[in-house]
Motif scaffolding. Structure first.
Motif, PDB file in Angstrom:
ATOM      1  N   LEU A 112      40.428  44.604  36.011  1.00  0.00           N
ATOM      2  CA  LEU A 112      41.827  44.202  36.126  1.00  0.00           C
ATOM      3  C   LEU A 112      42.492  44.819  37.350  1.00  0.00           C
ATOM      4  CD1 LEU A 112      42.968  44.252  32.404  1.00  0.00           C
ATOM      5  CD2 LEU A 112      42.466  42.286  33.852  1.00  0.00           C
ATOM      6  N   ASP A 116      44.148  42.599  40.336  1.00  0.00           N
ATOM      7  CA  ASP A 116      45.478  42.853  40.877  1.00  0.00           C
ATOM      8  C   ASP A 116      45.411  43.025  42.395  1.00  0.00           C
ATOM      9  OD1 ASP A 116      48.315  43.388  40.554  1.00  0.00           O
ATOM     10  OD2 ASP A 116      47.854  45.485  40.964  1.00  0.00           O
ATOM     11  N   TYR A 165      35.426  37.424  36.686  1.00  0.00           N
ATOM     12  CA  TYR A 165      35.695  38.633  35.909  1.00  0.00           C
ATOM     13  C   TYR A 165      35.316  38.365  34.449  1.00  0.00           C
ATOM     14  CZ  TYR A 165      38.488  39.759  40.036  1.00  0.00           C
ATOM     15  OH  TYR A 165      38.908  39.993  41.324  1.00  0.00           O
ATOM     16  N   LEU A 179      44.803  40.905  26.886  1.00  0.00           N
ATOM     17  CA  LEU A 179      44.391  39.791  27.738  1.00  0.00           C
ATOM     18  C   LEU A 179      44.242  38.513  26.918  1.00  0.00           C
ATOM     19  CD1 LEU A 179      41.665  41.306  30.114  1.00  0.00           C
ATOM     20  CD2 LEU A 179      43.810  40.225  30.798  1.00  0.00           C
TER      21      LEU A 179
END
Length: 220
Positions: A112, A116, A165, A179
């Motif tokens: 994550l 970002d 991912y 999530l």
């Protein structure tokens, strides 16, 4: 005659003792290499985490240029290597191993953080990258998850501007649960393309390509 029988028994005893010692030595060496392997990935994750956080601080706090292709490449390759190492650990020690699951939780945080970083990179730099969040299961619909993974591998082989991912939907992690709530993930496998388009299984490479920004931009 009696002396030969005694010598023969001694040989059997010594063979048993030596065999037992070798057996336990092999087990001990196996556990040693297991420890070294776990320590290696722990050190790697710590190093990768520091590098990732350092780069983010550089451009958020010190206003340095984020558009470094070398930084992007090294961070991404490091993360990919960690993913492959985790898969190797899972195959050796099992997907329910406590140590493996803890490493996977930390890896989820790094995924994550990297996502970002990529979002910030895409807003300022080029070439841009598409992101795919892949939610899979090691418990339910395992074959479907494996097949979906193969489709994603095929998509990546056609377009290396895709960043995939992967998240274990069964992982006992508040982060994974957040999530799933954020993207309304109920059934797996499922992919979220660029955080705005959801494809539930079954899907094909063509289905994925339709929603890739980089592919659409290059075709215009």
């Amino acid at each position: 005659m009696l002396e030969r029988e005694v010598q023969s028994k001694k040989r059997y005893v010594w063979a048993f003792v030596i065999g037992t010692i070798l057996f336990f030595l092999i087990i001990a060496l196996s556990y040693f290499f297991t420890f070294v392997r776990f320590q290696s990935i722990t050190d790697l994750q710590t190093t990768s985490a520091y590098s990732l956080f350092e780069k983010k601080v550089d451009y958020t706090f010190f206003n340095e240029n984020i558009c470094s292709a070398e930084n992007f490449r090294s961070l991404t390759e490091s993360l990919a290597y960690q993913g492959r190492t985790l898969e190797n650990l899972e195959s050796k020690f099992g997907k329910d191993d406590v140590g493996v699951l803890e490493r996977k939780k930390f890896y989820t945080v790094l995924l994550l953080e990297h996502l970002d970083y990529v979002n910030s990179y895409n807003s300022r730099c080029s070439p841009k990258f598409d992101s795919i969040l892949f939610f899979y299961s090691n418990e339910l619909n395992l074959d479907d998850s494996n097949d979906a993974g193969k489709v994603l591998d095929a998509a990546y082989s056609l377009d290396e501007n895709i960043l995939i991912y992967s998240f274990d939907s069964d992982l006992n992690s508040t982060l994974v649960q957040k999530l799933k709530d954020k993207f309304n993930v109920i059934n797996v496998p499922v992919v979220i393309i660029n955080e705005n388009k959801t494809l539930t299984w079954p899907f094909s490479v063509n289905d994925i390509e339709k929603y890739l920004d980089t592919t659409n931009n290059s075709s215009q």
